[in-house]
Design an enzyme around this catalytic site. Sequence first.
Site, mmCIF file in Angstrom:
data_model
loop_
_atom_site.group_PDB
_atom_site.id
_atom_site.type_symbol
_atom_site.label_atom_id
_atom_site.label_comp_id
_atom_site.label_asym_id
_atom_site.label_seq_id
_atom_site.Cartn_x
_atom_site.Cartn_y
_atom_site.Cartn_z
ATOM 1 N N GLY A 16 -4.896 -14.134 -21.364
ATOM 2 C CA GLY A 16 -4.299 -15.145 -22.226
ATOM 3 C C GLY A 16 -5.252 -15.567 -23.321
ATOM 4 N N SER A 146 -6.134 -26.852 -13.681
ATOM 5 C CA SER A 146 -5.574 -27.984 -14.425
ATOM 6 C C SER A 146 -5.756 -29.268 -13.644
ATOM 7 C CB SER A 146 -4.085 -27.756 -14.685
ATOM 8 O OG SER A 146 -3.472 -28.919 -15.235
ATOM 9 N N TYR A 159 4.081 -26.133 -11.769
ATOM 10 C CA TYR A 159 2.791 -25.931 -12.419
ATOM 11 C C TYR A 159 1.651 -26.472 -11.554
ATOM 12 C CZ TYR A 159 -0.651 -26.058 -16.244
ATOM 13 O OH TYR A 159 -1.765 -25.885 -17.041
#
Length: 248
Positions: A16, A146, A159
Amino acid sequence: MVSEWEMHMALGIVSGGSRGIGRAIALNLAAAGYDVVLTYHKNIEAAQQVVKEIEGLGQKAASYAFDVASLEASTSAMEQILAEHGTPEVLVHNAGITDDNLFLRMSQEAWERVIDTNLKSFYHLTKPLLRSMLKNRRGSIVCVASLSGQKGNAGQVNYAAAKAGLIGACKSLALEVASRGIRVNAVAPGLIESDMTSSLDLENLANEIPLGRVGQPEDVAGVVRFLCSDEAAYITGQVIGVNGGLYT
Protein backbone atom coordinates in the site's frame (compact mmCIF):
# COMPACT_ATOMS: atom_id res chain seq x y z
CA MET A 1 27.13 -11.52 -10.87
CA VAL A 2 25.90 -8.87 -8.43
CA SER A 3 22.75 -7.09 -9.57
CA GLU A 4 22.13 -3.35 -9.28
CA TRP A 5 19.76 -4.05 -6.37
CA GLU A 6 22.31 -6.10 -4.42
CA MET A 7 24.88 -3.30 -4.68
CA HIS A 8 22.68 -1.02 -2.60
CA MET A 9 22.40 -0.90 1.18
CA ALA A 10 19.16 -2.78 1.79
CA LEU A 11 15.75 -3.46 0.34
CA GLY A 12 12.45 -2.47 1.90
CA ILE A 13 9.02 -3.62 0.75
CA VAL A 14 6.04 -1.40 1.57
CA SER A 15 2.54 -2.66 0.88
CA GLY A 16 0.00 0.00 0.00
CA GLY A 17 2.91 2.31 -0.75
CA SER A 18 1.36 4.56 -3.37
CA ARG A 19 -0.59 6.96 -1.15
CA GLY A 20 -0.95 8.39 2.34
CA ILE A 21 0.98 6.73 5.13
CA GLY A 22 2.44 4.09 2.81
CA ARG A 23 3.83 6.72 0.47
CA ALA A 24 5.40 8.60 3.37
CA ILE A 25 6.97 5.38 4.66
CA ALA A 26 8.38 4.48 1.25
CA LEU A 27 9.94 7.93 0.83
CA ASN A 28 11.28 7.97 4.39
CA LEU A 29 12.96 4.60 3.93
CA ALA A 30 14.44 5.78 0.65
CA ALA A 31 15.82 8.88 2.37
CA ALA A 32 17.47 6.54 4.88
CA GLY A 33 19.22 4.68 2.05
CA TYR A 34 16.85 1.82 1.30
CA ASP A 35 15.88 0.69 -2.14
CA VAL A 36 12.11 0.29 -2.11
CA VAL A 37 9.57 -2.02 -3.68
CA LEU A 38 6.04 -0.76 -3.16
CA THR A 39 2.81 -2.58 -3.81
CA TYR A 40 -0.48 -1.02 -4.78
CA HIS A 41 -3.89 -2.14 -5.96
CA LYS A 42 -5.18 0.10 -8.76
CA ASN A 43 -3.72 3.61 -8.80
CA ILE A 44 -0.82 3.19 -11.21
CA GLU A 45 -0.28 6.93 -11.62
CA ALA A 46 0.24 7.41 -7.89
CA ALA A 47 2.57 4.41 -7.70
CA GLN A 48 4.65 5.61 -10.62
CA GLN A 49 4.96 9.03 -9.00
CA VAL A 50 6.30 7.51 -5.78
CA VAL A 51 8.78 5.41 -7.75
CA LYS A 52 9.96 8.57 -9.49
CA GLU A 53 10.37 10.40 -6.19
CA ILE A 54 12.37 7.53 -4.70
CA GLU A 55 14.65 7.46 -7.70
CA GLY A 56 15.06 11.21 -7.28
CA LEU A 57 16.52 10.44 -3.85
CA GLY A 58 19.14 8.25 -5.49
CA GLN A 59 17.61 4.87 -4.64
CA LYS A 60 16.24 2.04 -6.76
CA ALA A 61 12.47 1.62 -6.80
CA ALA A 62 9.84 -0.64 -8.33
CA SER A 63 6.10 -1.11 -7.99
CA TYR A 64 3.82 -4.14 -8.28
CA ALA A 65 0.03 -4.08 -8.68
CA PHE A 66 -2.08 -6.77 -7.02
CA ASP A 67 -4.83 -7.24 -4.45
CA VAL A 68 -3.31 -8.11 -1.07
CA ALA A 69 -6.63 -9.69 -0.07
CA SER A 70 -5.97 -12.47 -2.60
CA LEU A 71 -3.67 -15.27 -1.43
CA GLU A 72 -2.94 -16.40 -4.97
CA ALA A 73 -2.12 -12.92 -6.28
CA SER A 74 -0.05 -12.03 -3.23
CA THR A 75 1.98 -15.24 -3.25
CA SER A 76 2.74 -14.88 -6.94
CA ALA A 77 3.78 -11.23 -6.57
CA MET A 78 5.95 -11.77 -3.51
CA GLU A 79 7.73 -14.70 -5.14
CA GLN A 80 8.35 -12.52 -8.19
CA ILE A 81 9.74 -9.74 -5.99
CA LEU A 82 12.09 -12.23 -4.29
CA ALA A 83 13.28 -13.55 -7.64
CA GLU A 84 13.83 -10.12 -9.16
CA HIS A 85 15.13 -8.10 -6.22
CA GLY A 86 16.36 -10.52 -3.57
CA THR A 87 15.50 -10.86 0.09
CA PRO A 88 14.24 -7.70 1.79
CA GLU A 89 15.68 -6.50 5.04
CA VAL A 90 12.46 -4.64 5.78
CA LEU A 91 8.80 -5.51 5.22
CA VAL A 92 6.22 -2.86 6.09
CA HIS A 93 2.68 -4.20 6.10
CA ASN A 94 0.67 -1.03 5.50
CA ALA A 95 -2.07 -1.88 2.98
CA GLY A 96 -5.52 -1.38 4.43
CA ILE A 97 -9.05 -0.17 3.81
CA THR A 98 -12.09 0.93 5.78
CA ASP A 99 -15.76 0.26 5.17
CA ASP A 100 -17.43 1.83 8.18
CA ASN A 101 -20.95 1.25 9.44
CA LEU A 102 -22.76 0.40 12.63
CA PHE A 103 -22.43 -3.33 13.24
CA LEU A 104 -26.18 -3.95 12.91
CA ARG A 105 -26.07 -2.40 9.45
CA MET A 106 -22.77 -3.91 8.36
CA SER A 107 -22.97 -6.31 5.44
CA GLN A 108 -21.08 -9.59 5.37
CA GLU A 109 -19.26 -8.31 2.31
CA ALA A 110 -18.02 -5.23 4.19
CA TRP A 111 -16.92 -7.38 7.12
CA GLU A 112 -15.02 -9.86 4.97
CA ARG A 113 -13.45 -7.29 2.65
CA VAL A 114 -11.94 -5.33 5.52
CA ILE A 115 -10.75 -8.46 7.35
CA ASP A 116 -9.26 -9.92 4.16
CA THR A 117 -7.43 -6.73 3.16
CA ASN A 118 -6.23 -5.60 6.58
CA LEU A 119 -5.59 -8.87 8.42
CA LYS A 120 -5.44 -11.86 6.10
CA SER A 121 -2.97 -9.96 3.94
CA PHE A 122 -0.45 -10.19 6.80
CA TYR A 123 -0.31 -13.92 6.11
CA HIS A 124 -0.47 -13.43 2.35
CA LEU A 125 2.53 -11.08 2.25
CA THR A 126 4.71 -12.28 5.10
CA LYS A 127 4.64 -16.05 4.62
CA PRO A 128 6.28 -16.09 1.15
CA LEU A 129 9.18 -13.91 2.39
CA LEU A 130 9.77 -15.23 5.88
CA ARG A 131 11.94 -18.27 5.17
CA SER A 132 14.30 -16.18 3.06
CA MET A 133 14.48 -13.45 5.71
CA LEU A 134 15.22 -16.02 8.41
CA LYS A 135 18.12 -17.41 6.41
CA ASN A 136 19.67 -13.94 6.44
CA ARG A 137 19.25 -13.84 10.23
CA ARG A 138 18.48 -10.13 10.08
CA GLY A 139 15.45 -8.01 9.33
CA SER A 140 12.51 -5.98 10.53
CA ILE A 141 8.80 -6.45 9.93
CA VAL A 142 6.59 -3.50 10.84
CA CYS A 143 2.79 -3.55 10.71
CA VAL A 144 0.71 -0.40 10.50
CA ALA A 145 -2.12 -1.14 12.91
CA SER A 146 -4.45 1.52 14.32
CA LEU A 147 -5.68 3.21 17.45
CA SER A 148 -9.01 1.53 16.63
CA GLY A 149 -7.37 -1.85 17.16
CA GLN A 150 -6.25 -0.83 20.64
CA LYS A 151 -9.33 0.89 22.05
CA GLY A 152 -12.11 0.17 19.58
CA ASN A 153 -14.19 2.69 17.69
CA ALA A 154 -17.93 2.86 17.12
CA GLY A 155 -18.80 2.20 13.50
CA GLN A 156 -15.54 0.33 12.89
CA VAL A 157 -16.13 -3.14 14.31
CA ASN A 158 -14.64 -4.75 11.20
CA TYR A 159 -11.65 -2.41 11.01
CA ALA A 160 -10.95 -2.56 14.75
CA ALA A 161 -11.16 -6.36 14.71
CA ALA A 162 -8.71 -6.57 11.81
CA LYS A 163 -6.22 -4.16 13.37
CA ALA A 164 -6.45 -5.82 16.79
CA GLY A 165 -5.78 -9.13 15.07
CA LEU A 166 -2.80 -7.60 13.31
CA ILE A 167 -1.37 -6.50 16.64
CA GLY A 168 -1.76 -10.02 18.01
CA ALA A 169 -0.12 -11.48 14.93
CA CYS A 170 2.87 -9.15 15.29
CA LYS A 171 3.38 -9.97 18.95
CA SER A 172 3.17 -13.70 18.32
CA LEU A 173 5.43 -13.76 15.27
CA ALA A 174 7.97 -11.66 17.15
CA LEU A 175 8.33 -14.50 19.66
CA GLU A 176 8.74 -17.08 16.92
CA VAL A 177 11.50 -15.35 14.94
CA ALA A 178 13.48 -13.38 17.53
CA SER A 179 16.16 -16.06 17.84
CA ARG A 180 16.90 -15.63 14.13
CA GLY A 181 17.45 -11.90 14.41
CA ILE A 182 14.10 -10.84 12.94
CA ARG A 183 12.19 -8.14 14.79
CA VAL A 184 8.43 -7.67 14.45
CA ASN A 185 6.68 -4.54 15.71
CA ALA A 186 3.57 -2.48 15.06
CA VAL A 187 2.74 1.19 14.96
CA ALA A 188 -0.76 2.29 15.85
CA PRO A 189 -1.64 5.62 14.23
CA GLY A 190 -4.42 7.76 15.62
CA LEU A 191 -6.12 10.42 13.54
CA ILE A 192 -3.86 10.96 10.52
CA GLU A 193 -4.63 13.28 7.61
CA SER A 194 -4.98 11.06 4.54
CA ASP A 195 -7.44 9.86 1.92
CA MET A 196 -8.91 7.57 4.55
CA THR A 197 -9.87 10.51 6.77
CA SER A 198 -10.74 13.03 4.04
CA SER A 199 -14.47 12.87 4.81
CA LEU A 200 -14.00 13.77 8.49
CA ASP A 201 -14.12 17.19 10.12
CA LEU A 202 -10.42 17.17 11.03
CA GLU A 203 -10.32 20.72 12.36
CA ASN A 204 -13.03 19.97 14.89
CA LEU A 205 -11.60 16.56 15.80
CA ALA A 206 -8.18 18.11 16.45
CA ASN A 207 -9.65 19.77 19.54
CA GLU A 208 -9.94 16.31 21.14
CA ILE A 209 -6.25 15.51 20.64
CA PRO A 210 -3.94 16.52 23.53
CA LEU A 211 -1.20 17.74 21.15
CA GLY A 212 -3.82 19.90 19.45
CA ARG A 213 -3.39 18.76 15.88
CA VAL A 214 -4.18 15.95 13.48
CA GLY A 215 -1.21 13.76 12.62
CA GLN A 216 0.56 13.72 9.28
CA PRO A 217 1.71 10.62 7.37
CA GLU A 218 5.29 11.67 8.05
CA ASP A 219 4.67 11.37 11.79
CA VAL A 220 4.04 7.66 11.30
CA ALA A 221 6.77 7.19 8.72
CA GLY A 222 9.46 8.46 11.07
CA VAL A 223 8.55 5.89 13.70
CA VAL A 224 8.49 3.10 11.11
CA ARG A 225 11.94 4.07 9.88
CA PHE A 226 13.23 4.03 13.47
CA LEU A 227 11.83 0.53 14.02
CA CYS A 228 13.58 -0.63 10.85
CA SER A 229 16.93 0.80 11.92
CA ASP A 230 19.71 -0.61 14.06
CA GLU A 231 18.78 1.98 16.68
CA ALA A 232 15.76 -0.23 17.41
CA ALA A 233 17.83 -3.44 17.55
CA TYR A 234 16.51 -4.32 21.03
CA ILE A 235 12.85 -3.61 20.29
CA THR A 236 10.50 -6.38 19.19
CA GLY A 237 6.92 -7.41 19.86
CA GLN A 238 5.93 -3.82 20.66
CA VAL A 239 3.10 -1.51 19.61
CA ILE A 240 4.03 2.17 19.38
CA GLY A 241 1.13 4.61 19.39
CA VAL A 242 1.39 7.61 17.08
CA ASN A 243 -1.74 9.41 18.19
CA GLY A 244 -0.90 12.82 19.66
CA GLY A 245 -1.77 11.60 23.16
CA LEU A 246 -5.31 10.60 22.23
CA TYR A 247 -4.77 7.19 23.84
CA THR A 248 -2.01 6.12 26.20
